[in-house]
Design a protein around this motif. Sequence first.
Motif, PDB file in Angstrom:
ATOM      1  N   ARG A  18       0.838  -1.201   0.000  1.00  0.00           N
ATOM      2  CA  ARG A  18       0.000   0.000   0.000  1.00  0.00           C
ATOM      3  C   ARG A  18       0.869   1.247   0.000  1.00  0.00           C
ATOM      4  O   ARG A  18       0.537   2.240  -0.651  1.00  0.00           O
ATOM      5  CB  ARG A  18      -0.910  -0.011   1.236  1.00  0.00           C
ATOM      6  N   ALA A  19       2.034   1.173   0.681  1.00  0.00           N
ATOM      7  CA  ALA A  19       2.961   2.307   0.678  1.00  0.00           C
ATOM      8  C   ALA A  19       3.391   2.627  -0.745  1.00  0.00           C
ATOM      9  O   ALA A  19       3.468   3.798  -1.135  1.00  0.00           O
ATOM     10  CB  ALA A  19       4.167   1.996   1.546  1.00  0.00           C
ATOM     11  N   GLU A  20       3.636   1.567  -1.521  1.00  0.00           N
ATOM     12  CA  GLU A  20       4.054   1.770  -2.905  1.00  0.00           C
ATOM     13  C   GLU A  20       2.947   2.446  -3.711  1.00  0.00           C
ATOM     14  O   GLU A  20       3.189   3.391  -4.469  1.00  0.00           O
ATOM     15  CB  GLU A  20       4.409   0.417  -3.509  1.00  0.00           C
ATOM     16  N   ARG A  96      -1.090  12.142   1.604  1.00  0.00           N
ATOM     17  CA  ARG A  96      -0.048  12.289   2.619  1.00  0.00           C
ATOM     18  C   ARG A  96      -0.481  11.659   3.939  1.00  0.00           C
ATOM     19  O   ARG A  96       0.275  10.929   4.583  1.00  0.00           O
ATOM     20  CB  ARG A  96       0.268  13.779   2.868  1.00  0.00           C
ATOM     21  N   SER A  97      -1.716  11.961   4.353  1.00  0.00           N
ATOM     22  CA  SER A  97      -2.158  11.422   5.645  1.00  0.00           C
ATOM     23  C   SER A  97      -2.342   9.913   5.558  1.00  0.00           C
ATOM     24  O   SER A  97      -2.040   9.194   6.511  1.00  0.00           O
ATOM     25  CB  SER A  97      -3.441  12.113   6.105  1.00  0.00           C
ATOM     26  N   ALA A  98      -2.785   9.431   4.402  1.00  0.00           N
ATOM     27  CA  ALA A  98      -2.922   7.979   4.235  1.00  0.00           C
ATOM     28  C   ALA A  98      -1.551   7.313   4.307  1.00  0.00           C
ATOM     29  O   ALA A  98      -1.393   6.257   4.921  1.00  0.00           O
ATOM     30  CB  ALA A  98      -3.595   7.661   2.903  1.00  0.00           C
ATOM     31  N   PHE A  99      -0.559   7.959   3.694  1.00  0.00           N
ATOM     32  CA  PHE A  99       0.787   7.384   3.715  1.00  0.00           C
ATOM     33  C   PHE A  99       1.322   7.344   5.139  1.00  0.00           C
ATOM     34  O   PHE A  99       1.916   6.361   5.582  1.00  0.00           O
ATOM     35  CB  PHE A  99       1.724   8.203   2.826  1.00  0.00           C
ATOM     36  N   LEU A 100       1.111   8.434   5.864  1.00  0.00           N
ATOM     37  CA  LEU A 100       1.576   8.522   7.252  1.00  0.00           C
ATOM     38  C   LEU A 100       0.919   7.441   8.103  1.00  0.00           C
ATOM     39  O   LEU A 100       1.594   6.720   8.850  1.00  0.00           O
ATOM     40  CB  LEU A 100       1.248   9.904   7.803  1.00  0.00           C
ATOM     41  N   GLU A 101      -0.410   7.323   7.965  1.00  0.00           N
ATOM     42  CA  GLU A 101      -1.146   6.325   8.724  1.00  0.00           C
ATOM     43  C   GLU A 101      -0.632   4.935   8.391  1.00  0.00           C
ATOM     44  O   GLU A 101      -0.398   4.105   9.276  1.00  0.00           O
ATOM     45  CB  GLU A 101      -2.640   6.448   8.377  1.00  0.00           C
ATOM     46  N   MET A 105       1.107   2.226  10.929  1.00  0.00           N
ATOM     47  CA  MET A 105       0.560   0.886  11.113  1.00  0.00           C
ATOM     48  C   MET A 105       1.606  -0.173  10.792  1.00  0.00           C
ATOM     49  O   MET A 105       1.647  -1.230  11.411  1.00  0.00           O
ATOM     50  CB  MET A 105      -0.668   0.691  10.209  1.00  0.00           C
ATOM     51  N   TYR A 106       2.447   0.142   9.803  1.00  0.00           N
ATOM     52  CA  TYR A 106       3.537  -0.768   9.449  1.00  0.00           C
ATOM     53  C   TYR A 106       4.455  -0.951  10.653  1.00  0.00           C
ATOM     54  O   TYR A 106       4.833  -2.053  11.023  1.00  0.00           O
ATOM     55  CB  TYR A 106       4.304  -0.172   8.267  1.00  0.00           C
TER      56      TYR A 106
ATOM     57  N   SER B   2       8.402  -4.389  -2.072  1.00  0.00           N
ATOM     58  CA  SER B   2       7.689  -3.254  -2.649  1.00  0.00           C
ATOM     59  C   SER B   2       8.123  -1.927  -2.049  1.00  0.00           C
ATOM     60  O   SER B   2       7.942  -0.892  -2.667  1.00  0.00           O
ATOM     61  CB  SER B   2       6.198  -3.453  -2.481  1.00  0.00           C
ATOM     62  N   LEU B   3       8.712  -1.986  -0.845  1.00  0.00           N
ATOM     63  CA  LEU B   3       9.148  -0.704  -0.265  1.00  0.00           C
ATOM     64  C   LEU B   3      10.318  -0.121  -1.050  1.00  0.00           C
ATOM     65  O   LEU B   3      10.501   1.090  -1.085  1.00  0.00           O
ATOM     66  CB  LEU B   3       9.559  -0.893   1.195  1.00  0.00           C
TER      67      LEU B   3
END
Lengths: 128, 138
Positions: A18-20, A96-101, A105-106, B2-3
Amino acid sequence: MDNLFGIHAAALKLRANRAELLAANIANADTPNFKARDIDFKQTLKLAAGKSGEMVTTNARHINSAGTSKMGAEIMYRTPTQPSLDGNTVDLQTERSAFLENSMMYQASLRFLNGRISGLMTAIRGEI
Amino acid sequence: MSLLNVFDIAGSAMSAQTVRMNVTASNMANMDAVSSSTGETYRARHPVFETVYSDFMRDDSISNGVRVAGIIESQAPLREEYRPEHPKADENGYIFYPNVNSIEEMTNMISASRTYQNNVEIINASKQMLLRTLSIGQ
């Protein structure tokens, strides 16, 4: 051994994917006609953990109901909140906020895994 | 991993935004470069971005970076001015200014640098995530 780490191993992999995806959204913030994409994390994790409420396949020739992407997840387009003239649907703040969240969580999953591992190590050593 | 792809994606965006910054700088620098005919006058340039779609059959990457598809020249009319004493004036006494809109260029520059910063932060966050992953179980 597979059950040892529970859902966290699957969660970690999905979080990385998801980060990607979110990084690609942010990278294409100025690309005309780019449509932002994301996954439904909860549903995807359910599928990945095999405890799905969805249809299950009992024969090799059955067609899987899950998405067919490499991620094993259905990649969906985001509903744009603010339409823009060039057809781009990336909302930088949302991404941005989704990436941070996602990265928080990661790290939470990593913390759980670390706890599990150090517990095991203690058990193996037999010391306190 | 993927990172690791995140570095490629954010890197591609950074290089695309750098091109945009370069073009903006060139537009700003040539804002007052007058000439004596419409043909040889500098025209404002703008990059056009496009998404790089990865090869799904070969690549295991699910997402896409960005690249500069090309650079277009603005079709806005040139600004002409009657300055018969100017050494570059044509036979009717006119000089031609480039069609660079300084306000448009400034906003372009701000937008490019913000997007660049965003991508730098994405890279930093991914680096943190990877480093934490490497130290798992220690």
